[in-house]
Design a protein around this motif. Structure first.
Motif, mmCIF file in Angstrom:
data_model
loop_
_atom_site.group_PDB
_atom_site.id
_atom_site.type_symbol
_atom_site.label_atom_id
_atom_site.label_comp_id
_atom_site.label_asym_id
_atom_site.label_seq_id
_atom_site.Cartn_x
_atom_site.Cartn_y
_atom_site.Cartn_z
ATOM 1 N N HIS A 67 0.804 -1.169 -0.053
ATOM 2 C CA HIS A 67 0.000 -0.042 -0.128
ATOM 3 C C HIS A 67 0.817 1.445 0.097
ATOM 4 O O HIS A 67 0.727 1.878 -0.805
ATOM 5 C CB HIS A 67 -1.038 0.016 1.135
ATOM 6 C CG HIS A 67 -1.719 1.196 1.425
ATOM 7 N ND1 HIS A 67 -3.165 1.180 1.309
ATOM 8 C CD2 HIS A 67 -1.296 2.425 1.664
ATOM 9 C CE1 HIS A 67 -3.600 2.501 1.728
ATOM 10 N NE2 HIS A 67 -2.314 3.330 1.727
ATOM 11 N N GLU A 68 1.841 1.394 0.799
ATOM 12 C CA GLU A 68 2.648 2.499 0.946
ATOM 13 C C GLU A 68 3.587 2.725 -0.287
ATOM 14 O O GLU A 68 3.846 3.615 -0.821
ATOM 15 C CB GLU A 68 3.728 2.164 2.120
ATOM 16 C CG GLU A 68 2.940 2.448 3.582
ATOM 17 C CD GLU A 68 1.643 3.675 3.664
ATOM 18 O OE1 GLU A 68 1.997 4.594 3.079
ATOM 19 O OE2 GLU A 68 0.689 3.284 4.298
ATOM 20 N N GLU A 120 -6.010 6.615 -1.235
ATOM 21 C CA GLU A 120 -6.020 5.238 -0.450
ATOM 22 C C GLU A 120 -6.734 4.193 -1.481
ATOM 23 O O GLU A 120 -6.605 3.022 -1.206
ATOM 24 C CB GLU A 120 -6.926 5.749 0.836
ATOM 25 C CG GLU A 120 -6.162 6.883 1.655
ATOM 26 C CD GLU A 120 -4.866 6.437 2.143
ATOM 27 O OE1 GLU A 120 -4.119 5.425 1.780
ATOM 28 O OE2 GLU A 120 -4.048 7.446 2.198
ATOM 29 N N HIS A 167 1.848 4.472 -2.948
ATOM 30 C CA HIS A 167 1.893 5.700 -2.970
ATOM 31 C C HIS A 167 3.406 6.258 -3.435
ATOM 32 O O HIS A 167 3.298 7.308 -4.173
ATOM 33 C CB HIS A 167 1.796 6.211 -1.374
ATOM 34 C CG HIS A 167 0.471 6.031 -0.918
ATOM 35 N ND1 HIS A 167 -0.503 6.248 -1.467
ATOM 36 C CD2 HIS A 167 0.255 5.714 0.323
ATOM 37 C CE1 HIS A 167 -1.861 5.922 -0.676
ATOM 38 N NE2 HIS A 167 -1.068 5.722 0.643
ATOM 39 N N TYR A 177 -10.563 3.394 4.319
ATOM 40 C CA TYR A 177 -9.748 2.614 3.469
ATOM 41 C C TYR A 177 -10.655 1.594 2.586
ATOM 42 O O TYR A 177 -10.552 1.524 1.409
ATOM 43 C CB TYR A 177 -8.668 1.895 3.942
ATOM 44 C CG TYR A 177 -7.642 2.492 4.739
ATOM 45 C CD1 TYR A 177 -6.445 3.118 3.745
ATOM 46 C CD2 TYR A 177 -7.276 2.901 5.938
ATOM 47 C CE1 TYR A 177 -5.386 3.781 4.181
ATOM 48 C CE2 TYR A 177 -6.454 3.526 6.484
ATOM 49 C CZ TYR A 177 -5.260 3.978 5.502
ATOM 50 O OH TYR A 177 -4.292 4.894 5.954
HETATM 51 ZN ZN LIG Z 1 -2.191 5.127 2.326
#
Ligand SMILES: [Zn+2]
Length: 422
Positions: free
Chosen positions: A128-129, A149, A132, A215
């Motif tokens: 997930h990170e 998100e 980004h 989320y």
């Molecule tokens: Zn995030």
């Protein structure tokens, strides 16, 4: 000249030092192609799988966003996966400007992730990170909260691990994704009558508390836009506005979607009721169009397949119409232990969501949705069984489905037929 043995020996020492040796700080460092991982995880195997998983995911993200491989050949993320964050702080591995965060945090090409009680969830958060970071590198930002998100969740939710990892997968069951908890929270909100509308989701503000529901619904919104071919271009175009985090981002997207917005809102309402383990978009896309003809009152027959989600009768029924519906047919709901044969009334000793399994469900879905309402209510359902007469209060679609778990449609067989007449 050095002897060959000595060269081999030095090389072995170098490999140990660079690749896997614990440094002075006692942390493990392991490099992959796209990630340099520093961690205090005890399991060497898990560390290895994390690096391999990240390396397997990045090319899938690049392909998803239709980016060029060569542009991202040197893309690399510095990742800290932390059981005990204090150790990382003492080593100066978490800069002062990184706020306290409950799960993970990304800044530039650096990410920090709290190790979770399950390997799946730790890996999910690391991915997930990482999404980004890729968005920062590719688009200069990831847009407002819901898009940032939502797309990160879309590309972090995965099946398999290591080189076998596949992103953008709806988990088939709870056992696959321990502690992930999105569906649990979303189901709770559904029971509480607190399903957010699409506009509520698109208005989410940055929340460092890491609300799992935020989320989940952001993920649902991203998934919906990606799942239907007619929205996909707008969905991808939005990524290119990643630098815009203000209302301009949504305005532009809404402008691009234009006349499709009411259909999108209707589909959101339908999806938000059913999204759960095993949800399969190839069965759950709802065929709706603002160009669906107005029902002319002539009798029509709808076929309702047992292995699909909501199916439209293909017309919009005008306000004030009085319908007579007659259902017939037989379906087989296969289960691992034994197949159930059902008629439109359903099997009254087997229940799914409070209704008999196999029951023919009818939803009279209004064409117009209040796009600005904060929440969406439950689907307006009508008891149908074999025969029913219903009054239509406003322009609506007629949607049918066979009552069953969304994750158990694959082996269903057969269909019902519904005759709609005046
Ligand atoms: Zn995030």
């Amino acid at each position: 000249m050095m002897s060959e043995t000595r060269v081999v020996f030095l090389f072995a020492v170098w490999v140990l030092a660079v690749v896997s040796a614990a440094a002075d700080d006692g942390l493990t460092r392991r490099d992959g192609q796209y990630v340099r991982l520093t961690t205090d995880l005890a399991s060497e195997e898990e560390v290895q799988r994390l690096v391999e998983s990240f390396d397997a995911a990045v090319p899938q993200w690049i392909q998803f966003w239709n980016l060029s491989n060569s542009d991202f050949a040197s893309f690399q993320v510095d990742a800290c996966v932390m059981r005990d964050p204090e150790r990382f702080k003492r080593q100066g591995l978490i800069p002062e400007n990184v706020p306290d965060f409950p799960f993970g945090y990304a800044q530039g090409q650096q990410i920090w992730v709290h190790a979770q009680p399950s390997e799946y969830y730790t890996r999910h958060l690391m991915l997930h990170e990482g999404v980004h970071c890729l968005a920062f590198a590719a688009f200069g930002g990831a847009g407002p909260t819901w898009y940032q998100e939502g797309t990160a969740e879309l590309l972090a939710t995965h099946a398999g691990t290591g080189t076998e990892l596949t992103v953008n997968r709806i988990p088939a069951n709870r056992q696959e994704v321990p502690y992930w908890g999105r569906f649990k929270r979303m189901a709770q909100q559904r029971r509480d009558g607190m399903i957010p509308s699409l506009s509520t989701v698109m208005g989410y503000q940055p929340d460092l508390k890491g609300n799992v529901g935020t989320y989940g619904w952001s993920w649902a919104a991203a998934m919906l836009l990606h799942a239907y071919p007619e929205y996909r271009e707008a969905f991808f175009a939005a990524a290119k506005n990643g630098r815009t985090v203000g209302p301009g981002f949504n305005r532009r997207l809404e402008r691009t979607l234009g006349q499709q917005l009411p259909i999108l809102a209707a589909r959101w309402q339908v999806m938000s009721q059913d999204l759960d383990y095993g949800f399969d978009w190839s069965r759950e896309r709802v065929n709706l169009s603002i160009d669906d003809p107005i029902w002319d009152g002539r009798s029509l027959t709808a076929t309702v397949a047992a292995d699909r989600g909501w199916q439209s009768a293909g017309v919009r029924v005008p306000r004030g119409a009085r319908l007579r519906l007659k259902a017939s047919g037989e379906v087989t709901l296969a289960r691992t232990t034994r197949p159930w044969i059902s008629q439109p009334r359903g099997i009254t000793f087997q229940y799914h969501r409070g209704r008999p399994l196999g029951q023919l469900l009818l939803c009279v879905l209004p064409n117009a949705t209040d796009f600005d309402a904060a929440t969406v209510g439950p689907l307006p359902m009508v008891e149908l069984s074999d025969e029913a007469s219903i009054d239509i209060p406003q322009f609506s679609w007629l949607l049918f489905r066979v009552n069953d778990d969304v994750g158990k449609l694959e082996d269903n067989r057969g269909h019902y037929e519904v005759t709609v007449s005046r």
